[in-house]
Design a protein around this motif. Structure first.
Motif, PDB file in Angstrom:
ATOM      1  N   GLY A  19     -14.502  20.332 -17.671  1.00  0.00           N
ATOM      2  CA  GLY A  19     -15.638  20.030 -16.813  1.00  0.00           C
ATOM      3  C   GLY A  19     -16.591  21.165 -16.530  1.00  0.00           C
ATOM      4  N   LEU A  20     -16.339  22.377 -17.052  1.00  0.00           N
ATOM      5  CA  LEU A  20     -17.265  23.485 -16.818  1.00  0.00           C
ATOM      6  C   LEU A  20     -18.567  23.236 -17.558  1.00  0.00           C
ATOM      7  CD1 LEU A  20     -17.868  26.340 -15.719  1.00  0.00           C
ATOM      8  CD2 LEU A  20     -16.892  27.239 -17.850  1.00  0.00           C
ATOM      9  N   VAL A  21     -19.683  23.357 -16.853  1.00  0.00           N
ATOM     10  CA  VAL A  21     -21.013  23.174 -17.443  1.00  0.00           C
ATOM     11  C   VAL A  21     -21.764  24.490 -17.344  1.00  0.00           C
ATOM     12  CG1 VAL A  21     -23.214  21.951 -17.278  1.00  0.00           C
ATOM     13  CG2 VAL A  21     -21.065  20.723 -16.869  1.00  0.00           C
ATOM     14  N   THR A  22     -22.134  25.044 -18.493  1.00  0.00           N
ATOM     15  CA  THR A  22     -22.864  26.311 -18.535  1.00  0.00           C
ATOM     16  C   THR A  22     -23.469  26.491 -19.910  1.00  0.00           C
ATOM     17  OG1 THR A  22     -22.673  28.729 -18.268  1.00  0.00           O
ATOM     18  CG2 THR A  22     -20.787  27.593 -19.240  1.00  0.00           C
ATOM     19  N   PRO A  23     -24.623  27.147 -20.021  1.00  0.00           N
ATOM     20  CA  PRO A  23     -25.110  27.540 -21.348  1.00  0.00           C
ATOM     21  C   PRO A  23     -24.088  28.452 -22.023  1.00  0.00           C
ATOM     22  CG  PRO A  23     -26.858  27.739 -19.722  1.00  0.00           C
ATOM     23  CD  PRO A  23     -25.590  27.500 -18.958  1.00  0.00           C
ATOM     24  N   THR A  24     -24.032  28.414 -23.343  1.00  0.00           N
ATOM     25  CA  THR A  24     -22.961  29.094 -24.074  1.00  0.00           C
ATOM     26  C   THR A  24     -23.363  30.401 -24.727  1.00  0.00           C
ATOM     27  OG1 THR A  24     -23.468  27.693 -25.979  1.00  0.00           O
ATOM     28  CG2 THR A  24     -21.679  26.966 -24.517  1.00  0.00           C
ATOM     29  N   ALA A  25     -24.581  30.880 -24.531  1.00  0.00           N
ATOM     30  CA  ALA A  25     -24.956  32.179 -25.092  1.00  0.00           C
ATOM     31  C   ALA A  25     -23.993  33.241 -24.582  1.00  0.00           C
ATOM     32  CB  ALA A  25     -26.388  32.539 -24.699  1.00  0.00           C
ATOM     33  N   GLY A  26     -23.439  34.026 -25.500  1.00  0.00           N
ATOM     34  CA  GLY A  26     -22.520  35.092 -25.132  1.00  0.00           C
ATOM     35  C   GLY A  26     -21.071  34.677 -25.067  1.00  0.00           C
ATOM     36  N   TRP A  27     -20.778  33.392 -25.204  1.00  0.00           N
ATOM     37  CA  TRP A  27     -19.391  32.930 -25.153  1.00  0.00           C
ATOM     38  C   TRP A  27     -18.688  33.202 -26.482  1.00  0.00           C
ATOM     39  CZ3 TRP A  27     -16.437  29.829 -21.562  1.00  0.00           C
ATOM     40  CH2 TRP A  27     -17.028  29.732 -20.298  1.00  0.00           C
ATOM     41  N   SER A  28     -17.386  33.526 -26.394  1.00  0.00           N
ATOM     42  CA  SER A  28     -16.530  33.714 -27.579  1.00  0.00           C
ATOM     43  C   SER A  28     -17.230  34.605 -28.605  1.00  0.00           C
ATOM     44  CB  SER A  28     -16.146  32.363 -28.188  1.00  0.00           C
ATOM     45  OG  SER A  28     -15.429  31.578 -27.259  1.00  0.00           O
ATOM     46  N   ARG A  29     -17.493  35.811 -28.170  1.00  0.00           N
ATOM     47  CA  ARG A  29     -18.227  36.772 -28.998  1.00  0.00           C
ATOM     48  C   ARG A  29     -17.583  36.903 -30.375  1.00  0.00           C
ATOM     49  NH1 ARG A  29     -21.656  41.308 -27.630  1.00  0.00           N
ATOM     50  NH2 ARG A  29     -21.532  42.971 -29.174  1.00  0.00           N
ATOM     51  N   GLY A  30     -18.407  36.815 -31.398  1.00  0.00           N
ATOM     52  CA  GLY A  30     -17.919  36.941 -32.759  1.00  0.00           C
ATOM     53  C   GLY A  30     -17.681  35.621 -33.456  1.00  0.00           C
ATOM     54  N   TYR A  31     -17.892  34.508 -32.732  1.00  0.00           N
ATOM     55  CA  TYR A  31     -17.701  33.192 -33.335  1.00  0.00           C
ATOM     56  C   TYR A  31     -19.023  32.424 -33.365  1.00  0.00           C
ATOM     57  CZ  TYR A  31     -12.676  33.833 -33.254  1.00  0.00           C
ATOM     58  OH  TYR A  31     -11.394  34.316 -33.485  1.00  0.00           O
ATOM     59  N   ALA A  32     -19.178  31.622 -34.407  1.00  0.00           N
ATOM     60  CA  ALA A  32     -20.402  30.853 -34.583  1.00  0.00           C
ATOM     61  C   ALA A  32     -20.479  29.704 -33.596  1.00  0.00           C
ATOM     62  CB  ALA A  32     -20.478  30.303 -36.008  1.00  0.00           C
ATOM     63  N   GLN A  33     -21.692  29.353 -33.215  1.00  0.00           N
ATOM     64  CA  GLN A  33     -21.939  28.185 -32.381  1.00  0.00           C
ATOM     65  C   GLN A  33     -22.788  27.184 -33.166  1.00  0.00           C
ATOM     66  OE1 GLN A  33     -22.922  28.803 -28.254  1.00  0.00           O
ATOM     67  NE2 GLN A  33     -21.919  30.795 -28.192  1.00  0.00           N
ATOM     68  N   ALA A  34     -22.743  25.930 -32.728  1.00  0.00           N
ATOM     69  CA  ALA A  34     -23.428  24.877 -33.473  1.00  0.00           C
ATOM     70  C   ALA A  34     -24.105  23.899 -32.539  1.00  0.00           C
ATOM     71  CB  ALA A  34     -22.441  24.126 -34.381  1.00  0.00           C
ATOM     72  N   ASN A  35     -25.244  23.381 -32.991  1.00  0.00           N
ATOM     73  CA  ASN A  35     -25.920  22.260 -32.352  1.00  0.00           C
ATOM     74  C   ASN A  35     -25.225  20.969 -32.777  1.00  0.00           C
ATOM     75  OD1 ASN A  35     -28.777  23.588 -31.523  1.00  0.00           O
ATOM     76  ND2 ASN A  35     -28.196  24.344 -33.532  1.00  0.00           N
ATOM     77  N   LEU A  36     -25.353  19.951 -31.946  1.00  0.00           N
ATOM     78  CA  LEU A  36     -24.814  18.629 -32.262  1.00  0.00           C
ATOM     79  C   LEU A  36     -25.930  17.593 -32.213  1.00  0.00           C
ATOM     80  CD1 LEU A  36     -22.456  16.491 -32.538  1.00  0.00           C
ATOM     81  CD2 LEU A  36     -22.482  16.416 -30.025  1.00  0.00           C
ATOM     82  N   ILE A  37     -25.975  16.732 -33.215  1.00  0.00           N
ATOM     83  CA  ILE A  37     -26.794  15.524 -33.138  1.00  0.00           C
ATOM     84  C   ILE A  37     -25.993  14.415 -33.824  1.00  0.00           C
ATOM     85  CG2 ILE A  37     -28.109  16.067 -35.232  1.00  0.00           C
ATOM     86  CD1 ILE A  37     -29.462  14.258 -32.103  1.00  0.00           C
ATOM     87  N   ALA A  38     -25.770  13.317 -33.113  1.00  0.00           N
ATOM     88  CA  ALA A  38     -25.013  12.184 -33.644  1.00  0.00           C
ATOM     89  C   ALA A  38     -25.914  10.953 -33.608  1.00  0.00           C
ATOM     90  CB  ALA A  38     -23.756  11.948 -32.818  1.00  0.00           C
ATOM     91  N   VAL A  39     -25.984  10.257 -34.733  1.00  0.00           N
ATOM     92  CA  VAL A  39     -26.840   9.074 -34.854  1.00  0.00           C
ATOM     93  C   VAL A  39     -26.038   7.945 -35.497  1.00  0.00           C
ATOM     94  CG1 VAL A  39     -29.002  10.380 -35.013  1.00  0.00           C
ATOM     95  CG2 VAL A  39     -27.711   9.865 -37.105  1.00  0.00           C
ATOM     96  N   PRO A  40     -26.459   6.689 -35.307  1.00  0.00           N
ATOM     97  CA  PRO A  40     -25.767   5.585 -35.969  1.00  0.00           C
ATOM     98  C   PRO A  40     -25.775   5.744 -37.482  1.00  0.00           C
ATOM     99  CG  PRO A  40     -27.215   4.763 -34.240  1.00  0.00           C
ATOM    100  CD  PRO A  40     -27.532   6.226 -34.404  1.00  0.00           C
ATOM    101  N   ARG A  41     -24.748   5.198 -38.130  1.00  0.00           N
ATOM    102  CA  ARG A  41     -24.576   5.349 -39.568  1.00  0.00           C
ATOM    103  C   ARG A  41     -25.828   4.918 -40.333  1.00  0.00           C
ATOM    104  NH1 ARG A  41     -19.034   3.357 -41.453  1.00  0.00           N
ATOM    105  NH2 ARG A  41     -19.667   1.712 -40.003  1.00  0.00           N
ATOM    106  N   GLU A  42     -26.545   3.925 -39.844  1.00  0.00           N
ATOM    107  CA  GLU A  42     -27.730   3.454 -40.556  1.00  0.00           C
ATOM    108  C   GLU A  42     -28.846   4.494 -40.576  1.00  0.00           C
ATOM    109  OE1 GLU A  42     -30.103   0.418 -38.168  1.00  0.00           O
ATOM    110  OE2 GLU A  42     -28.259   0.540 -36.990  1.00  0.00           O
TER     111      GLU A  42
END
Length: 261
Positions: A19-42
């Motif tokens: 449940g923690l809500v926070t921007p992730t800049a600086g988190w887990s230094r040294g690991y890549a971060q990714a954007n998410l976009i999910a859309v219907p299969r069509e």
């Protein structure tokens, strides 16, 4: 923030799942971060084609099959719960921001994981370049631009950029460092006058928070993975779920894995 930087990706995702809500800049230094976009299969082929035609803002790191919620980038994880905050769209309109997307998820959604510029911020810091939004405790500022992306099927929209103030004498270093990370947006798309991108006011970002630009600093703009969400808002598919801007997926992949020689 120091504690957040030392967490493993699995530990960070567990905190967000709790449940923690926070921007992730600086988190887990040294690991890549990714954007998410999910859309219907069509709409999945159109989204993949949109990303292929616009690789600078939409560098795809992974795609899950319809119904899948985990993959190699987040072993044992769940893309519906392991980001700190999600934005849900219906017919292109924002429905809600939520820390748990399971209520809105459908079995036909195809999740795209897109490279994020937070990934190269460790390299910038190691090169002696300060990151304003981290130091100022803010979310990175992001702006819609007047530049149009190449359309694909039902999807069209503007380029979105993130901005970091960089001392003028370090801009060349910032370009050199980030150019080695093409899978997470690579080199900047513009340096200097925001008006050249159609941005009227740096103090009024479309997403994220404004940051202070100090004396002798120039605004430097990188392509941003919020671009697919801008396409969703313009093109209006019946459902889409993305990360809330700045609230990313912390992956299990080292950022160095996306560095080219």
């Amino acid at each position: 923030m120091a504690d957040a930087a030392r967490l493993t990706p699995a530990q960070a995702r567990a905190r967000f799942r709790a449940g923690l809500v926070t921007p992730t800049a600086g988190w887990s230094r040294g690991y890549a971060q990714a954007n998410l976009i999910a859309v219907p299969r069509e709409y999945a082929f159109d989204m993949l084609l949109f990303a292929q035609r616009n690789p600078k803002p939409c560098p795809v790191l992974g795609v899950l099959d319809a119904g899948e919620v985990a993959g190699p980038l987040l072993a044992g994880g769940d893309v519906r719960t392991d980001l700190p905050l999600y934005t849900v769209y219906a017919d292109g309109e924002k429905v809600t921001d939520t820390p748990d997307a399971r209520e809105h998820w459908r079995a036909d959604l195809v999740a795209f994981l897109v490279g994020c510029s937070f990934t190269f911020e460790t390299a910038l810091q190691e090169a002696g370049i300060r990151i304003a939004h981290i130091e100022q405790g803010a979310n990175v500022p992001m702006y819609r631009t007047a530049r149009r992306c190449a359309s694909a099927g039902a999807l069209s929209g503007p380029l979105v950029v993130s901005m970091r103030p960089i001392p003028a004498g370090q801009v060349a270093d910032a370009v050199r460092v980030t150019s080695r990370y093409p899978a997470v947006h690579g080199a900047p798309v513009h340096v200097g006058d925001p008006g050249a991108l159609g941005i009227r006011d740096l103090d009024a970002p479309d997403f994220g928070d404004p940051v202070t630009i100090g004396p002798g600093e120039l605004p430097v703009f990188w392509a941003c993975g919020v671009t697919p969400q801008a396409a969703v808002m313009e093109s209006r598919p019946p459902l889409a779920i993305g990360h809330a801007p700045g609230h990313m997926l912390v992956t299990d992949v080292r950022d160095s894995a996306y560095q080219v020689p």
